[in-house]
Design a protein around this motif. Structure first.
Motif, PDB file in Angstrom:
ATOM      1  N   GLN A 175       0.845  -1.191   0.000  1.00  0.00           N
ATOM      2  CA  GLN A 175       0.000   0.000   0.000  1.00  0.00           C
ATOM      3  C   GLN A 175       0.884   1.246   0.000  1.00  0.00           C
ATOM      4  OE1 GLN A 175      -3.088  -0.096   2.891  1.00  0.00           O
ATOM      5  NE2 GLN A 175      -4.180   1.538   1.804  1.00  0.00           N
TER       6      GLN A 175
ATOM      7  N   SER B 285       0.691   5.755  -0.179  1.00  0.00           N
ATOM      8  CA  SER B 285      -0.205   6.908  -0.258  1.00  0.00           C
ATOM      9  C   SER B 285       0.432   7.963  -1.148  1.00  0.00           C
ATOM     10  CB  SER B 285      -0.491   7.459   1.141  1.00  0.00           C
ATOM     11  OG  SER B 285       0.707   7.663   1.819  1.00  0.00           O
TER      12      SER B 285
ATOM     13  N   ASP C 245      -0.523  10.561  -4.627  1.00  0.00           N
ATOM     14  CA  ASP C 245      -1.624  10.921  -5.514  1.00  0.00           C
ATOM     15  C   ASP C 245      -1.121  11.356  -6.873  1.00  0.00           C
ATOM     16  OD1 ASP C 245      -2.184  13.312  -2.974  1.00  0.00           O
ATOM     17  OD2 ASP C 245      -0.654  13.363  -4.543  1.00  0.00           O
TER      18      ASP C 245
ATOM     19  N   GLN D  94      -2.570  11.378 -11.287  1.00  0.00           N
ATOM     20  CA  GLN D  94      -3.326  10.612 -12.254  1.00  0.00           C
ATOM     21  C   GLN D  94      -2.433   9.556 -12.868  1.00  0.00           C
ATOM     22  OE1 GLN D  94      -5.049  13.290 -15.055  1.00  0.00           O
ATOM     23  NE2 GLN D  94      -6.333  11.651 -15.892  1.00  0.00           N
TER      24      GLN D  94
ATOM     25  N   ARG E  41      -3.681  -1.261 -15.727  1.00  0.00           N
ATOM     26  CA  ARG E  41      -4.949  -0.954 -15.066  1.00  0.00           C
ATOM     27  C   ARG E  41      -5.444   0.413 -15.503  1.00  0.00           C
ATOM     28  NH1 ARG E  41      -4.903  -1.300  -9.784  1.00  0.00           N
ATOM     29  NH2 ARG E  41      -2.914  -2.211  -9.185  1.00  0.00           N
TER      30      ARG E  41
ATOM     31  N   ARG F 133      -7.255   2.604 -13.264  1.00  0.00           N
ATOM     32  CA  ARG F 133      -7.143   3.561 -12.172  1.00  0.00           C
ATOM     33  C   ARG F 133      -6.214   3.023 -11.110  1.00  0.00           C
ATOM     34  NH1 ARG F 133     -12.349   4.173  -9.559  1.00  0.00           N
ATOM     35  NH2 ARG F 133     -12.646   2.138 -10.503  1.00  0.00           N
ATOM     36  N   PHE F 134      -5.609   3.930 -10.367  1.00  0.00           N
ATOM     37  CA  PHE F 134      -4.723   3.499  -9.287  1.00  0.00           C
ATOM     38  C   PHE F 134      -5.286   3.984  -7.963  1.00  0.00           C
ATOM     39  CE2 PHE F 134      -0.921   4.254  -6.587  1.00  0.00           C
ATOM     40  CZ  PHE F 134      -0.579   2.922  -6.422  1.00  0.00           C
ATOM     41  N   GLU F 135      -5.471   3.040  -7.036  1.00  0.00           N
ATOM     42  CA  GLU F 135      -6.096   3.440  -5.768  1.00  0.00           C
ATOM     43  C   GLU F 135      -5.214   3.162  -4.567  1.00  0.00           C
ATOM     44  OE1 GLU F 135      -9.660   1.426  -6.611  1.00  0.00           O
ATOM     45  OE2 GLU F 135     -10.691   3.230  -7.290  1.00  0.00           O
ATOM     46  N   GLY F 136      -3.932   3.125  -4.804  1.00  0.00           N
ATOM     47  CA  GLY F 136      -3.026   3.056  -3.661  1.00  0.00           C
ATOM     48  C   GLY F 136      -2.489   1.672  -3.328  1.00  0.00           C
TER      49      GLY F 136
END
Ligand code: TEU
Ligand code: CA
Length: 533
Positions: free
Chosen positions: A503, A505, A507, A509, A517, A519-522
């Motif tokens: 994981q 954190s 940010d 785009q 993929r 989208r990237f969500e962490g």
């Protein structure tokens, strides 16, 4: 901006790149026939490992004539053709400059055997001790004594590498004059510069014995001494005349030693290769491997990014095992191959790729010493044998570390000969060429090859990837993340060096992910590499 800060450089090991005439040995016409491949990859310059005349004790790093091409590789016309053909594609040629030593087959050395010859002092000669003792207690790079007795001159000569690689004596000013002529010879032919072999050991300040060390006893008499800097400043005058680029291979280099060579105020060389990141999976010597710990590797990369304004970025060359089995994962071969590609192409500095890296080639699959060619591996085997190290253990040490791991022929296609040759290759082709080869990857958008092409193009498009500052964000046990910044532009790179998800954190785009993929969500998947905008 210097041109060499804006480019991608590709190293060719000519013996293993492409055979054109069916003798099992790669050659210059073979290289010419593959220039399209390099152009597709976005290569701006080729570092050509030695193609000079050589008896090949160390595959060309033992030169017997600096002004001739090894007939196995072709002719001088072929070489001129290569410079020309590459030039038409905007690709420059960098030659390998091996001037610490020559082959003992070089006529300077043959002449030097005669004490009355004008060449008598071109090398380090010494009568040795009264009782037949060696001149000093130094030890060489290839695990053997570094003195060899010559029966004709009845003296020993110094060789820090193989016994047929005699060290040149730069205390004799005539030697440097010879080298200057050789530089002009090649620069006049249109080469753009040089990769300078073991360039920080040219000058030996004395031949005295010194404190015994575990390896390289005697090195305080030749490592990065003022005499070497002085030589380089003299060569610089010629390089400047031609606008030539130089990258030095320097052994036991520290950031300070690197700055002494290529700092803005010194500029003896443009760039140096550092080794520290290549040593983080070993104890002291490369033969003693330890588990690869990503954190040590990241910290080391960050350190060099901070210490030098501009680095030579590389993970492979002809002396090192392949990077995927070493820093990546064979289980996640494709993912980790792409992740390592991302690392090399997004750090700040000039990236160097080694042939085969762009298709994720792996280490050799040899099972016996007999299948190896490398002089260093053979010498080390002899030394270990002398210490009664059992055969199984000897093989284990050597197989993991041998330089031949990176020297097996390029895998262009899957069939016999791998598209490299129609004959028996000089060094065995890896059997995995059925699974790892360029032809298959060319038709596959999701291949390592396609990823290299894509990132190379991205790097060309985005100035921030070439010129941007490097800002480290995370260097943990698994994840390496950093930002490149140029003016308002910011790109973040995150790399998961692990078989487990991680994981982060961060940010931005999503610009690229080797998991394709949306989208990237962490959460980074195993060996996932992402670039965020
Ligand atoms: O390499 C010098 C060098 O430092 C490595 O050989 C290293 O010492 C070796 O791999 C032992 O671990 C350069 C060339 O790259 C190499 O191919 C040559 O054999 C060597 O110089 C001598 O010219
Ligand atoms: Ca050939």
């Amino acid at each position: 901006m210097e041109w060499w800060k804006d480019v991608l450089i590709y190293q060719i090991y000519p013996r293993s790149f492409q055979d054109s005439n069916g003798d099992g040995i790669g050659d210059i016409p073979g290289i010419i026939s593959r220039l399209d491949h390099l152009q597709e990859l976005g290569v701006d310059a080729i570092w050509l490992s030695p193609v000079y005349k050589s008896p090949n004790a160390d595959n060309g790093y033992d030169i017997s004539d600096y002004r001739e091409i090894n007939p196995e590789y072709g002719t001088m016309e072929d070489m001129e053709e290569l410079i020309d053909q590459a030039g038409r594609r905007g690709i420059r040629i960098l030659m390998d400059l091996v001037i610490n030593h020559t082959s003992t087959e070089h006529y300077w050395f043959k002449e030097s055997r005669d004490k009355t010859s004008p060449y008598a002092d071109y090398y380090y000669w010494s009568p040795g001790g009264a009782d037949g003792a060696l001149p000093n207690n130094w030890t060489g790079f290839f695990g053997e004594d570094c003195w060899e007795f010559d029966p004709q001159r009845c003296e020993y000569y110094l060789h820090l590498f193989a016994r047929s690689q005699a060290d040149l004596n730069y205390h004799n000013p005539a030697v440097l004059e010879e080298i200057k002529d050789i530089l002009r010879f090649w620069l006049d032919k249109g080469v753009a510069g040089f990769r300078c072999d073991v360039i920080n050991i040219l000058w030996k300040d004395s031949l005295e014995s010194s404190k015994k060390r575990l390896a390289l006893t005697g090195s305080e008499h030749y490592l990065s001494l003022e005499g070497t800097h002085d030589i380089l400043r003299q060569l610089r005058e010629i390089w400047d005349e031609y606008g030539a680029f130089t990258v030095g291979e320097s052994v036991f280099v520290t950031p300070q030693r690197a700055r002494d060579l290529c700092g803005k105020d010194r500029r003896e060389l443009d760039l140096v290769f550092s080794f520290e990141h290549m040593e983080c999976d070993q104890y002291f010597l490369k033969w003693f491997k330890r588990k690869f710990r990503p954190k040590i590797f990241f910290d080391c990369l960050v350190k060099w990014q901070k210490e030098l304004d501009w680095n030579a970025i590389y993970l492979e060359n002809h002396d090192q095992p392949r990077s995927i089995p070493r820093f990546g994962s064979e289980k996640f071969w494709k993912e980790s191959g792409k992740l390592l590609a991302t690392l090399v192409l997004t750090l700040r500095g000039t990236p160097f790729l080694y042939q085969g890296q762009e298709i994720g080639m792996t280490n050799f699959d040899f099972t016996r010493m007999r299948q190896l060619n490398d002089v260093e591996s053979k010498n080390v085997d002899k030394v270990l044998r002398r210490f009664h190290v059992p055969q199984k253990l000897r093989w284990k040490l050597i197989a993991k570390t041998s330089r031949d791991n990176a020297r097996t022929p390029f895998q262009w296609e899957g069939g016999e000969g791998a598209g490299f040759t129609s004959a028996r290759p000089w060094l065995g082709i890896n059997h995995n060429c059925a699974a790892i080869n360029l032809a298959d990857q060319e038709g596959d958008e999701d291949s390592i090859w396609s990823w290299y092409k894509d990132l190379s193009a991205l790097r060309r498009e985005r100035e921030v990837l070439r010129q941007g500052e490097f800002v480290p964000l995370e260097a943990g046990r698994q994840v390496f993340a950093y930002r490149r910044e140029l003016g308002e532009e910011r790109l973040t790179v995150a790399l998961n060096f692990s078989d487990d998800p991680a994981q982060v954190s961060l940010d931005g785009q999503l610009l690229r992910s080797n998991y394709r993929r949306e989208r990237f969500e962490g959460i980074l998947q195993p060996w996932e590499a992402v670039i965020l905008e």
